[in-house]
Design an enzyme around this catalytic site. Structure first.
Site, PDB file in Angstrom:
ATOM      1  N   HIS A 170      93.343  -4.088 -24.800  1.00  0.00           N
ATOM      2  CA  HIS A 170      92.809  -5.371 -24.309  1.00  0.00           C
ATOM      3  C   HIS A 170      92.394  -6.298 -25.452  1.00  0.00           C
ATOM      4  CE1 HIS A 170      92.411  -4.437 -19.901  1.00  0.00           C
ATOM      5  NE2 HIS A 170      92.660  -3.230 -20.394  1.00  0.00           N
ATOM      6  N   ASP A 382      90.254 -13.396 -30.115  1.00  0.00           N
ATOM      7  CA  ASP A 382      90.083 -12.848 -28.767  1.00  0.00           C
ATOM      8  C   ASP A 382      91.411 -12.237 -28.332  1.00  0.00           C
ATOM      9  OD1 ASP A 382      88.718 -12.353 -26.398  1.00  0.00           O
ATOM     10  OD2 ASP A 382      87.992 -14.397 -26.210  1.00  0.00           O
TER      11      ASP A 382
HETATM   12  P1  ADQ Z   1      85.817  -9.894 -22.904  1.00  0.00           P
HETATM   13  O1  ADQ Z   1      85.615  -9.907 -24.382  1.00  0.00           O
HETATM   14  O2  ADQ Z   1      84.663  -9.473 -22.104  1.00  0.00           O
HETATM   15  O3  ADQ Z   1      87.091  -9.011 -22.484  1.00  0.00           O
HETATM   16  P2  ADQ Z   1      86.905 -12.255 -21.377  1.00  0.00           P
HETATM   17  O4  ADQ Z   1      88.358 -12.025 -21.257  1.00  0.00           O
HETATM   18  O5  ADQ Z   1      86.568 -13.690 -21.606  1.00  0.00           O
HETATM   19  O6  ADQ Z   1      86.236 -11.441 -22.572  1.00  0.00           O
HETATM   20  O7  ADQ Z   1      86.188 -11.762 -20.064  1.00  0.00           O
HETATM   21  C1  ADQ Z   1      84.817 -12.006 -19.846  1.00  0.00           C
HETATM   22  C2  ADQ Z   1      84.499 -11.840 -18.367  1.00  0.00           C
HETATM   23  O8  ADQ Z   1      83.085 -11.903 -18.227  1.00  0.00           O
HETATM   24  C3  ADQ Z   1      85.101 -12.946 -17.526  1.00  0.00           C
HETATM   25  O9  ADQ Z   1      85.717 -12.378 -16.397  1.00  0.00           O
HETATM   26  C4  ADQ Z   1      83.902 -13.811 -17.125  1.00  0.00           C
HETATM   27  O10 ADQ Z   1      83.971 -14.331 -15.827  1.00  0.00           O
HETATM   28  C5  ADQ Z   1      82.748 -12.852 -17.234  1.00  0.00           C
HETATM   29  N1  ADQ Z   1      81.528 -13.589 -17.659  1.00  0.00           N
HETATM   30  C6  ADQ Z   1      81.345 -14.244 -18.810  1.00  0.00           C
HETATM   31  N2  ADQ Z   1      80.117 -14.801 -18.844  1.00  0.00           N
HETATM   32  C7  ADQ Z   1      79.515 -14.493 -17.689  1.00  0.00           C
HETATM   33  C8  ADQ Z   1      78.216 -14.749 -17.135  1.00  0.00           C
HETATM   34  N3  ADQ Z   1      77.269 -15.426 -17.778  1.00  0.00           N
HETATM   35  N4  ADQ Z   1      77.962 -14.252 -15.924  1.00  0.00           N
HETATM   36  C9  ADQ Z   1      78.897 -13.534 -15.257  1.00  0.00           C
HETATM   37  N5  ADQ Z   1      80.110 -13.253 -15.734  1.00  0.00           N
HETATM   38  C10 ADQ Z   1      80.422 -13.714 -16.928  1.00  0.00           C
HETATM   39  C11 ADQ Z   1      88.049  -8.183 -23.170  1.00  0.00           C
HETATM   40  C12 ADQ Z   1      88.788  -8.859 -24.341  1.00  0.00           C
HETATM   41  C13 ADQ Z   1      89.427 -10.150 -23.867  1.00  0.00           C
HETATM   42  C14 ADQ Z   1      90.373  -9.861 -22.696  1.00  0.00           C
HETATM   43  C15 ADQ Z   1      89.663  -9.029 -21.634  1.00  0.00           C
HETATM   44  C16 ADQ Z   1      90.630  -8.554 -20.559  1.00  0.00           C
HETATM   45  O11 ADQ Z   1      87.895  -9.107 -25.415  1.00  0.00           O
HETATM   46  O12 ADQ Z   1      90.145 -10.782 -24.915  1.00  0.00           O
HETATM   47  O13 ADQ Z   1      90.787 -11.089 -22.135  1.00  0.00           O
HETATM   48  O14 ADQ Z   1      89.048  -7.879 -22.178  1.00  0.00           O
HETATM   49  O15 ADQ Z   1      91.709  -7.872 -21.105  1.00  0.00           O
END
Ligand code: ADQ
Length: 494
Positions: A170, A382
């Site tokens: 991921h 990311d």
């Molecule tokens: P993350 O680093 O966690 O994931 P991301 O893909 O942006 O990053 O996912 C974050 C999730 O957290 C999103 O679904 C978002 O809705 C949720 N979120 C963020 N802030 C929030 C808040 N304040 N309250 C509730 N929910 C919140 C890792 C990798 C990424 C990759 C994903 C999936 O680092 O690059 O996209 O896995 O493979």
């Protein structure tokens, strides 16, 4: 699809897709709500299957009973891997979060290459492999997720257990000049070659992987062009390809049109007096570039005084890995910066930055997406970034602007679909891009956003699961539908 596609699926990830919560003094299991669970749960239910993962502690609960009840309702089985506190410290906080996470995100100076972490990582991978061997059958397909479990197929083979195994990373896979710093670089690469399919978020990650392999495993041969390649190593064929993960588009779009969400979004806009809203949403993590983003906002108000009192920046940060001191220092740094910038520019009736440090319920999060005129998504690195896709799906009025870091995996898919790419380190450049978007006419915003939404709708999370499983089960490389992967924009990168 070939017949094999009806194989039972066994998903293995660091955490189970459910969390334990105490409700009125009683422990209950609550289903996870992330995209991965949403997409994989119906597949597990339909073809039969199980999910193996760490349950997250709580020594005083009757785990088998609780998970058994949950499994009956969910239609698939959950099997916990029980870890001791020391194992969690060494394998999870240590190896995964202090070595692989920073290194693979190009932050090698933040790595703590403590050899004891490596031993814990191997021990825990062996534990996961033992649970996988116990509950799976030879005809099952084992789908392993992420950097915590890169040795799982290797452990299974060492135990003499025959299984078809796929792996999805991921996070980014770094180029050789960074990867080669890893003290256990050969062992990890060779362990990844024990999977039958290795999936990455982007074509660039896949290329980095192949370049590292060519440097470290010279007798491995890579053939094929484009997204999917075949690697021949020790009389085995391993496939590697890019599969950009996605979201449940319809779920976000319909939630955004829900009347309570519309009401919350309107209340939020009223509270900010209908000034233009720029939104940032992230887990609080040093890879997400929050301090640099705040500096860009400062530049915006310094260089373009015409935008003071016209825009408000809202940053929502979800608490993450709070046990690690670096994450705590980052939190303090962000709070200081917000205080400083607000101190510099606030005027009666206008606060330039609204900062929230909390986990939001999904409807509230979507109401922020709905209300925001611009989303400023500027990670320093990311794997993909789901927030960018969630913002587009929730922007049902198709008038929002998406700024996306060049260093987010999602940029490969979304740059030709209407996102405005920015370099997160170039704070003046980001400020200029925001000003341009502030004055962008409605037609251009609409053209860009409807294209973005179409791209996310088409390549949604179900498409992602199908693409991976199709690649896993097809015997011919040509069976993999290359044309459905929007990677054309990456063709110039190495
Ligand atoms: P993350 O680093 O966690 O994931 P991301 O893909 O942006 O990053 O996912 C974050 C999730 O957290 C999103 O679904 C978002 O809705 C949720 N979120 C963020 N802030 C929030 C808040 N304040 N309250 C509730 N929910 C919140 C890792 C990798 C990424 C990759 C994903 C999936 O680092 O690059 O996209 O896995 O493979």
């Amino acid at each position: 699809m070939p017949q094999e596609s009806s194989k039972r699926l066994v998903v293995v990830s660091n955490r189970l897709p459910a969390s334990l919560k105490q409700v009125e003094g009683e422990w209950t299991v609550q289903p996870g709500s992330g995209g991965l669970v949403t997409a994989i749960a119906p597949v597990l239910k339909n073809r039969g299957g199980l999910w193996i993962g760490w349950s997250g502690g709580h020594g005083d609960v009757d785990l088998p009973k609780l998970l058994g009840d949950f499994s009956k309702d969910a239609g698939y089985d959950l099997h916990p891997v029980q870890l001791t506190e020391e194992e969690v410290r060494g394998y999870y906080y240590g190896f995964a979060n202090e070595i692989i996470w920073p290194l693979f995100h190009d932050f090698q100076s933040r790595c703590n290459f403590d050899p004891s972490y490596w031993r814990d990582y191997l021990d825990v991978n062996l534990k996961f492999a033992e649970v996988t061997a116990r509950y799976s059958r030879e005809s099952d397909y084992i789908w392993v997720h992420d950097y915590h479990l890169m040795h799982l197929a290797f452990m299974l083979r060492n135990m003499g257990i025959q299984r078809s195994c796929g792996f999805f990373l991921h996070i980014p896979f770094p180029p050789p000049d960074i990867y080669l710093k890893l003290p256990w670089r050969d062992k990890i690469l060779r362990a990844l070659l024990e999977f039958d399919l290795v999936g990455f978020q982007t074509l660039r990650d896949r290329r980095n992987f192949v370049e590292c392999m060519e440097a470290l495993v010279p007798n491995a041969k890579c053939t094929g062009r484009g997204n999917m390649v075949t690697i021949e190593h020790q009389n085995r064929k391993i496939r590697a390809g890019g599969f950009p993960i996605s979201i449940d588009f319809n779920q976000f779009a319909s939630l955004s049109a829900d009347k309570d969400v519309v009401r919350m979004a309107d209340e939020f806009k009223d509270a900010l007096r209908h000034r233009k809203i720029i939104l940032g949403v992230d887990r609080l993590d040093y890879t997400k570039g929050i301090p640099q983003r705040l500096e860009a906002i400062r530049q915006l108000f310094i260089r373009f005084p015409d935008l003071r009192e016209k825009v408000t920046f809202v940053q929502i940060a979800v608490p993450s890995r709070e046990e690690i001191p670096e994450y705590h220092s980052l939190k303090v740094e962000i709070e200081q910066l917000v205080g400083e910038i607000n101190g510099q520019f606030t005027r009666p009736g206008w606060i330039p930055i609204h900062y929230q440090y909390r986990n939001l319920p999904r409807p509230e999060l979507v109401s922020y997406y709905r209300a925001a005129d611009m989303a400023l998504i500027t990670p320093l690195r990311d794997g993909l970034n789901l927030v960018a896709k969630e913002y587009c799906a929730a922007n049902v009025n198709e008038n929002g602007v998406l700024f996306l870091s060049e260093f987010a995996g999602a940029a490969a898919q979304l740059q030709n679909a209407g996102a405005i790419l920015v370099n997160p380190y170039d704070t003046e450049g980001v400020a200029k891009a925001i000003r341009r978007a502030y004055y962008m006419d409605k037609r251009e915003r609409h053209t860009r956003m409807s294209k973005l939404r179409e791209s996310v709708r088409r390549n949604n999370i179900y498409w992602w699961v199908d693409s991976f499983l199709q690649a896993a089960f097809s015997s011919q490389l040509e069976d993999f539908p290359q044309d459905t992967v929007d990677f054309q924009t990456e063709s110039t990168s190495t």
